[in-house]
Motif scaffolding. Structure first.
Motif, PDB file in Angstrom:
ATOM      1  N   VAL A  36       0.948  -1.315  -0.111  1.00  0.00           N
ATOM      2  CA  VAL A  36      -0.103   0.059  -0.100  1.00  0.00           C
ATOM      3  C   VAL A  36       0.879   1.125   0.085  1.00  0.00           C
ATOM      4  O   VAL A  36       1.872   1.052   0.765  1.00  0.00           O
ATOM      5  N   GLU A  38       0.425   4.991   0.672  1.00  0.00           N
ATOM      6  CA  GLU A  38      -0.861   5.881   1.271  1.00  0.00           C
ATOM      7  C   GLU A  38      -0.137   7.177   1.684  1.00  0.00           C
ATOM      8  O   GLU A  38       0.774   7.166   2.681  1.00  0.00           O
ATOM      9  N   VAL A  46      -2.744   0.664  -4.024  1.00  0.00           N
ATOM     10  CA  VAL A  46      -2.386  -0.794  -3.972  1.00  0.00           C
ATOM     11  C   VAL A  46      -1.705  -1.512  -5.112  1.00  0.00           C
ATOM     12  O   VAL A  46      -2.126  -1.357  -6.177  1.00  0.00           O
ATOM     13  N   ASP A 193      -4.344 -11.217   2.367  1.00  0.00           N
ATOM     14  CA  ASP A 193      -4.589  -9.835   2.749  1.00  0.00           C
ATOM     15  C   ASP A 193      -6.062  -9.360   1.935  1.00  0.00           C
ATOM     16  O   ASP A 193      -5.860  -9.473   0.724  1.00  0.00           O
ATOM     17  N   LEU A 195      -8.292  -5.922   1.282  1.00  0.00           N
ATOM     18  CA  LEU A 195      -8.376  -4.460   1.463  1.00  0.00           C
ATOM     19  C   LEU A 195      -9.406  -4.076   0.562  1.00  0.00           C
ATOM     20  O   LEU A 195      -9.524  -4.365  -0.482  1.00  0.00           O
ATOM     21  N   TYR A 197     -11.512  -0.772  -0.216  1.00  0.00           N
ATOM     22  CA  TYR A 197     -11.511   0.857  -0.112  1.00  0.00           C
ATOM     23  C   TYR A 197     -12.881   1.341  -0.687  1.00  0.00           C
ATOM     24  O   TYR A 197     -13.270   1.246  -1.668  1.00  0.00           O
ATOM     25  N   VAL A 204      -6.498   4.194   4.030  1.00  0.00           N
ATOM     26  CA  VAL A 204      -7.103   2.731   4.357  1.00  0.00           C
ATOM     27  C   VAL A 204      -8.002   2.667   5.451  1.00  0.00           C
ATOM     28  O   VAL A 204      -7.791   3.108   6.574  1.00  0.00           O
ATOM     29  N   ARG A 206     -10.440  -0.154   5.925  1.00  0.00           N
ATOM     30  CA  ARG A 206     -10.943  -1.606   6.118  1.00  0.00           C
ATOM     31  C   ARG A 206      -9.989  -2.477   5.372  1.00  0.00           C
ATOM     32  O   ARG A 206      -9.912  -2.788   4.229  1.00  0.00           O
ATOM     33  N   PHE A 207      -9.349  -3.395   6.400  1.00  0.00           N
ATOM     34  CA  PHE A 207      -8.293  -4.234   5.875  1.00  0.00           C
ATOM     35  C   PHE A 207      -8.078  -5.337   7.011  1.00  0.00           C
ATOM     36  O   PHE A 207      -8.212  -4.995   8.161  1.00  0.00           O
ATOM     37  N   THR A 209      -5.748  -9.042   7.539  1.00  0.00           N
ATOM     38  CA  THR A 209      -5.161 -10.419   7.307  1.00  0.00           C
ATOM     39  C   THR A 209      -6.065 -11.704   7.654  1.00  0.00           C
ATOM     40  O   THR A 209      -6.198 -11.759   8.835  1.00  0.00           O
TER      41      THR A 209
END
Length: 292
Positions: A36, A38, A46, A193, A195, A197, A204, A206-207, A209
């Motif tokens: 990412v 950012e 991304v 992962d 993500l 958006y 970011v 909402r992410f 693992t």
């Protein structure tokens, strides 16, 4: 190998990647494929990679650090198209530096990427970047990209995703697509992962693992498999050699005249077991005393 999915929707973007790499059964590792870039409130980009890991990591480093002669970098260009061009040029830079040495060792220069995000007030955009550094952009007619082991998870995306799909439904679809791939190909593996958006957020928000203990992903694995079985069992078996239109499950009707392509029997094989001596195995020859 790997599997990555990027989706461009009216509400934003969804990115999902696995983390398995392998160079044979004795060399399986875990490396995260999603990076990412950012600057909160200004840009959120991304990059997901598949292919040769050393090439992918070198490209990512150049993308992160490079400033061209005009002072432009991934951190200050004003459009996603220009950002994609910087990624493409990084691919070509690594190719010029590494491709011949890799070829001398019998290794292909192999990399593919999904790159997307939003810069300022520009709309969300999504690109697929190839080994030559060239790229294509997602549009409403093709609202997603896949790289890596794409074939196992493609059918569910084709049936479900369109630009109006909500972000949560798209995330669910991406996870089902990944689960289908995990079940069919051991070169793709956890953790994942994910993500999601939301457009105009420029950060970011909402992410996650996902590992084998993740509650939602475990539910998807169990529910999706069972629902597929339920749907399969609800479809009636085919009917053969029935009158046409007597039922919806007539596979072969009495008016059809289908025939397979038959290979002619060669003369030395005989017909119906007549006209030629039966073939004997070596064991049969020994049993009958025909030793040489």
């Amino acid at each position: 190998m790997t599997y990555c999915i990027g989706m461009r929707l009216n509400e934003g973007l969804v990115f999902l990647s696995d983390s398995r790499t392998n160079a044979g059964v004795d060399h399986v590792g875990t490396f995260r494929k999603m990076s990412v870039f950012e600057n909160p409130g200004e840009r959120m980009l991304v990059l997901m990679t598949a292919g040769n890991l050393s090439v992918s990591q070198a490209i990512r480093q150049i993308v992160s650090d490079h400033v061209d002669s005009d002072g432009r970098s991934i951190w200050n260009v004003t459009s996603m198209y220009d950002a994609a061009r910087i990624v493409g040029e990084a691919v070509r830079t690594v190719h010029r530096r590494e491709a011949k040495a890799l070829a001398d060792c019998g290794i292909d220069f192999n990399v593919s990427m999904i790159f997307g995000g939003q810069i300022g007030s520009e709309r969300c955009r999504l690109f697929q970047i190839y080994s030559a550094g060239n790229f294509i952009e997602s549009h409403d007619e093709n609202t997603y990209f896949q790289i890596g082991e794409a074939k196992y998870g493609k059918p569910i995306i084709d049936r479900v995703i369109n630009p109006a799909t909500s972000l949560d439904e798209a995330a669910k679809c991406a996870l089902i697509s990944m689960d289908s791939t995990l079940r069919s190909n051991i070169s793709v593996g956890l953790p994942l992962d994910l993500l999601v958006y939301e457009t105009e957020r420029l950060a970011v928000t909402r992410f996650v693992t996902i590992d084998e203990k993740n509650q939602y992903f475990r539910m998807i694995r169990d529910t999706w498999g069972q629902q597929l079985k339920n749907v399969f069992e609800s479809i009636v078996d085919p009917v053969w050699n029935a009158a046409p239109d007597t039922a919806s499950n007539v596979l072969s009707s009495t008016t059809m005249h289908s025939k397979p392509v038959r290979v002619a029997i060669p003369d030395h094989a005989g017909r119906g077991g007549h006209g030629s001596a039966p073939l004997q195995s070596l064991a049969q020859q020994f049993d009958s005393g025909e030793q040489h």
